[in-house]
Write a protein that holds these residues in place. Sequence first.
Motif, PDB file in Angstrom:
ATOM      1  N   ASP A  56       0.866  -1.188   0.000  1.00  0.00           N
ATOM      2  CA  ASP A  56       0.000   0.000   0.000  1.00  0.00           C
ATOM      3  C   ASP A  56       0.901   1.236   0.000  1.00  0.00           C
ATOM      4  O   ASP A  56       1.128   1.859   1.026  1.00  0.00           O
ATOM      5  N   LEU A  57       1.419   1.581  -1.184  1.00  0.00           N
ATOM      6  CA  LEU A  57       2.438   2.619  -1.295  1.00  0.00           C
ATOM      7  C   LEU A  57       1.939   3.979  -0.848  1.00  0.00           C
ATOM      8  O   LEU A  57       2.707   4.778  -0.305  1.00  0.00           O
ATOM      9  N   LEU A  58       0.662   4.288  -1.092  1.00  0.00           N
ATOM     10  CA  LEU A  58       0.115   5.607  -0.803  1.00  0.00           C
ATOM     11  C   LEU A  58      -0.740   5.626   0.457  1.00  0.00           C
ATOM     12  O   LEU A  58      -1.399   6.626   0.748  1.00  0.00           O
ATOM     13  N   HIS A  59      -0.747   4.517   1.193  1.00  0.00           N
ATOM     14  CA  HIS A  59      -1.519   4.402   2.445  1.00  0.00           C
ATOM     15  C   HIS A  59      -3.002   4.700   2.197  1.00  0.00           C
ATOM     16  O   HIS A  59      -3.656   5.391   2.979  1.00  0.00           O
ATOM     17  N   CYS A  60      -3.512   4.160   1.093  1.00  0.00           N
ATOM     18  CA  CYS A  60      -4.898   4.426   0.678  1.00  0.00           C
ATOM     19  C   CYS A  60      -5.923   3.603   1.431  1.00  0.00           C
ATOM     20  O   CYS A  60      -7.063   4.039   1.606  1.00  0.00           O
ATOM     21  N   PHE A  61      -5.550   2.398   1.823  1.00  0.00           N
ATOM     22  CA  PHE A  61      -6.537   1.421   2.264  1.00  0.00           C
ATOM     23  C   PHE A  61      -6.562   1.295   3.790  1.00  0.00           C
ATOM     24  O   PHE A  61      -5.519   1.196   4.434  1.00  0.00           O
ATOM     25  N   SER A  62      -7.775   1.277   4.336  1.00  0.00           N
ATOM     26  CA  SER A  62      -7.923   1.032   5.768  1.00  0.00           C
ATOM     27  C   SER A  62      -7.645  -0.439   6.050  1.00  0.00           C
ATOM     28  O   SER A  62      -7.619  -1.272   5.132  1.00  0.00           O
ATOM     29  N   GLU A  63      -7.442  -0.755   7.309  1.00  0.00           N
ATOM     30  CA  GLU A  63      -7.179  -2.159   7.667  1.00  0.00           C
ATOM     31  C   GLU A  63      -8.330  -3.058   7.236  1.00  0.00           C
ATOM     32  O   GLU A  63      -8.124  -4.189   6.804  1.00  0.00           O
ATOM     33  N   GLU A  64      -9.556  -2.560   7.347  1.00  0.00           N
ATOM     34  CA  GLU A  64     -10.731  -3.349   6.976  1.00  0.00           C
ATOM     35  C   GLU A  64     -10.747  -3.662   5.487  1.00  0.00           C
ATOM     36  O   GLU A  64     -11.239  -4.712   5.061  1.00  0.00           O
ATOM     37  N   GLN A  65     -10.177  -2.773   4.660  1.00  0.00           N
ATOM     38  CA  GLN A  65     -10.214  -2.943   3.216  1.00  0.00           C
ATOM     39  C   GLN A  65      -9.071  -3.806   2.681  1.00  0.00           C
ATOM     40  O   GLN A  65      -9.094  -4.203   1.520  1.00  0.00           O
ATOM     41  N   LYS A  66      -8.102  -4.117   3.514  1.00  0.00           N
ATOM     42  CA  LYS A  66      -6.908  -4.809   3.024  1.00  0.00           C
ATOM     43  C   LYS A  66      -7.086  -6.313   2.887  1.00  0.00           C
ATOM     44  O   LYS A  66      -6.254  -6.980   2.264  1.00  0.00           O
ATOM     45  N   ASP A  67      -8.154  -6.851   3.448  1.00  0.00           N
ATOM     46  CA  ASP A  67      -8.382  -8.305   3.400  1.00  0.00           C
ATOM     47  C   ASP A  67      -9.880  -8.537   3.335  1.00  0.00           C
ATOM     48  O   ASP A  67     -10.554  -8.646   4.353  1.00  0.00           O
ATOM     49  N   VAL A  68     -10.419  -8.618   2.105  1.00  0.00           N
ATOM     50  CA  VAL A  68     -11.866  -8.540   1.880  1.00  0.00           C
ATOM     51  C   VAL A  68     -12.323  -9.690   0.991  1.00  0.00           C
ATOM     52  O   VAL A  68     -11.624 -10.087   0.056  1.00  0.00           O
ATOM     53  N   CYS A  69     -13.523 -10.195   1.274  1.00  0.00           N
ATOM     54  CA  CYS A  69     -14.129 -11.218   0.411  1.00  0.00           C
ATOM     55  C   CYS A  69     -15.329 -10.612  -0.319  1.00  0.00           C
ATOM     56  O   CYS A  69     -16.282 -10.151   0.312  1.00  0.00           O
ATOM     57  N   PHE A  70     -15.278 -10.592  -1.654  1.00  0.00           N
ATOM     58  CA  PHE A  70     -16.379 -10.093  -2.478  1.00  0.00           C
ATOM     59  C   PHE A  70     -17.233 -11.261  -2.951  1.00  0.00           C
ATOM     60  O   PHE A  70     -16.716 -12.348  -3.238  1.00  0.00           O
ATOM     61  N   GLN A  71     -18.545 -11.027  -3.061  1.00  0.00           N
ATOM     62  CA  GLN A  71     -19.468 -12.031  -3.584  1.00  0.00           C
ATOM     63  C   GLN A  71     -20.085 -11.521  -4.872  1.00  0.00           C
ATOM     64  O   GLN A  71     -20.394 -10.336  -5.010  1.00  0.00           O
ATOM     65  N   THR A  72     -20.259 -12.419  -5.837  1.00  0.00           N
ATOM     66  CA  THR A  72     -20.821 -12.014  -7.121  1.00  0.00           C
ATOM     67  C   THR A  72     -22.225 -11.449  -6.945  1.00  0.00           C
ATOM     68  O   THR A  72     -22.987 -11.898  -6.087  1.00  0.00           O
ATOM     69  N   ALA A  73     -22.545 -10.415  -7.753  1.00  0.00           N
ATOM     70  CA  ALA A  73     -23.862  -9.776  -7.707  1.00  0.00           C
ATOM     71  C   ALA A  73     -24.630 -10.141  -8.958  1.00  0.00           C
ATOM     72  O   ALA A  73     -24.107 -10.059 -10.065  1.00  0.00           O
ATOM     73  N   ASP A  74     -25.893 -10.543  -8.787  1.00  0.00           N
ATOM     74  CA  ASP A  74     -26.713 -10.970  -9.922  1.00  0.00           C
ATOM     75  C   ASP A  74     -27.617  -9.866 -10.447  1.00  0.00           C
ATOM     76  O   ASP A  74     -28.191  -9.990 -11.522  1.00  0.00           O
ATOM     77  N   THR A  75     -27.771  -8.789  -9.699  1.00  0.00           N
ATOM     78  CA  THR A  75     -28.734  -7.760 -10.072  1.00  0.00           C
ATOM     79  C   THR A  75     -28.346  -7.092 -11.380  1.00  0.00           C
ATOM     80  O   THR A  75     -27.245  -6.577 -11.533  1.00  0.00           O
ATOM     81  N   THR A  76     -29.259  -7.077 -12.329  1.00  0.00           N
ATOM     82  CA  THR A  76     -29.000  -6.464 -13.631  1.00  0.00           C
ATOM     83  C   THR A  76     -28.648  -4.996 -13.488  1.00  0.00           C
ATOM     84  O   THR A  76     -27.730  -4.502 -14.138  1.00  0.00           O
ATOM     85  N   GLN A  77     -29.356  -4.297 -12.609  1.00  0.00           N
ATOM     86  CA  GLN A  77     -29.094  -2.876 -12.444  1.00  0.00           C
ATOM     87  C   GLN A  77     -27.685  -2.633 -11.917  1.00  0.00           C
ATOM     88  O   GLN A  77     -26.987  -1.738 -12.390  1.00  0.00           O
ATOM     89  N   LEU A  78     -27.261  -3.429 -10.954  1.00  0.00           N
ATOM     90  CA  LEU A  78     -25.922  -3.259 -10.421  1.00  0.00           C
ATOM     91  C   LEU A  78     -24.870  -3.532 -11.477  1.00  0.00           C
ATOM     92  O   LEU A  78     -23.874  -2.819 -11.591  1.00  0.00           O
ATOM     93  N   LYS A  79     -25.093  -4.562 -12.289  1.00  0.00           N
ATOM     94  CA  LYS A  79     -24.124  -4.871 -13.339  1.00  0.00           C
ATOM     95  C   LYS A  79     -24.010  -3.717 -14.315  1.00  0.00           C
ATOM     96  O   LYS A  79     -22.920  -3.314 -14.716  1.00  0.00           O
ATOM     97  N   ARG A  80     -25.150  -3.176 -14.696  1.00  0.00           N
ATOM     98  CA  ARG A  80     -25.120  -2.073 -15.646  1.00  0.00           C
ATOM     99  C   ARG A  80     -24.426  -0.859 -15.045  1.00  0.00           C
ATOM    100  O   ARG A  80     -23.662  -0.157 -15.707  1.00  0.00           O
ATOM    101  N   TYR A  81     -24.682  -0.631 -13.788  1.00  0.00           N
ATOM    102  CA  TYR A  81     -24.132   0.550 -13.123  1.00  0.00           C
ATOM    103  C   TYR A  81     -22.629   0.429 -12.949  1.00  0.00           C
ATOM    104  O   TYR A  81     -21.863   1.294 -13.367  1.00  0.00           O
ATOM    105  N   TYR A  82     -22.188  -0.668 -12.348  1.00  0.00           N
ATOM    106  CA  TYR A  82     -20.788  -0.761 -11.988  1.00  0.00           C
ATOM    107  C   TYR A  82     -19.882  -1.181 -13.143  1.00  0.00           C
ATOM    108  O   TYR A  82     -18.715  -0.801 -13.173  1.00  0.00           O
ATOM    109  N   THR A  83     -20.386  -1.969 -14.087  1.00  0.00           N
ATOM    110  CA  THR A  83     -19.514  -2.332 -15.199  1.00  0.00           C
ATOM    111  C   THR A  83     -19.271  -1.162 -16.126  1.00  0.00           C
ATOM    112  O   THR A  83     -18.376  -1.174 -16.954  1.00  0.00           O
TER     113      THR A  83
END
Length: 438
Positions: free
Chosen positions: A125-152
Amino acid sequence: MRTVRRLVSVLLLLCFVVGCARTVSLDYGKTATFSEAKAKPFDPSEHKGTVWEWKHGVLTVSETGEVRVTFFRNCYNLIPEDDHFAIEVPLYRTLTDDEPAFTVPAGTARLLNDGDLVWFRITSDLLHCFSEEQKDVCFQTADTTQLKRYYTSFSVDYEPFELLIQSQPNTEWRNWYSGIMNGPSTNLSTDPNGAASGTIYAGSTETECELLIGHRGNNKLCAIVKKNPQSIDDVLLFGTHCQSENDRTHTRRFEMSVSYDPKQLLDERSGGTFCLYSQVELEDSAEKNWIGMNLFEYFHWMEKDGWQIEEIVLFAYESGCLYCLRKGDETILISAGRDFEPVPFGDLYVAGYVRYLGRTVQSWAGHTPKDHTIADRYELQEGQYCAFEFHSAPYSPATGNEYYFLDDCRVIGIQFDWNGTGEEDEIQIYDALTGEIN
């Protein structure tokens, strides 16, 4: 040496992979099991057009395979490199630039995939951007069409542009106010496009610098860098620009919460915050003073100068936020914001404007005028809850509708069905030259 480093990397990866399954916490109190033994390195080419969610963040893979991770509107590009991902932050000079002026290396991360789960771990973390909580995270796939359109589409949450120096062309900024200085002596000015550059004292040396921002102002990451930066060594201050409940104050003050200060330019008194203040001339109706001015004070000055003022009404009721000023062949479209202090009645102020000669944009501040061709071909779409095609912060008065000034002296309004689905419900376009609505 190269072989030793590669061997160390392989051993670290094995340490990460080998082990028993673990229970991980997901959003809304849900849990899932992540099997480190079954997991494999995340391959973006196998997951194009997907979205992965965590309670305070989103991992996205575009239709063409680009990967980004976003935490609280801080957005980072992830670039595959051997057995890890390089983390990069593209920074821009203006709100409308399509290509970054400088891309800052921010560190590295490893991503492992087990079914509908992706394990994201920061390894540097060269710029010290990430909090401790963000440094080790598990993401789960999202099925919502709206979310896919928004975030992709790599959009992020909207934020008023008037919080950014780049939203106020032809203005001057410095880091002292009422005799109080915050950090090293700094003077910046914005050009007609909003690019901010000037000087900062780095140590005892006056250094040419510029303020760079995240994509179209929606990414909160920003930096003070040496003029025409080439490497991380040219980064003087890095962090996020701050929000406030009082946006009017922020039209004339820019705050950066600093995470990376390699030359220790800020002292303990700053609290890790670097501030710049707009140089406002009181009781002066010059255009550089308009943003943040009390709306009725502004009307007073403009009427004295011969301008005629009228409210713009769309969707058969008063919007309370849009106004049209006319004088000869000139037109000014104004967006009003509301400051709820002082109470009880609050205070309307100028949040954004576009100035035209005929149908040609002469100047603007607060919000950039939008391409009218996008408005002309815009169609309501089922399941859509915000105007993606405009790629910028909308005007959002109490009605909850969105309004955008166009580059041909018109306004497009998009109404939402707040009593039903919440989706886009109606479009109206106001022509400031003819007064017609269609």
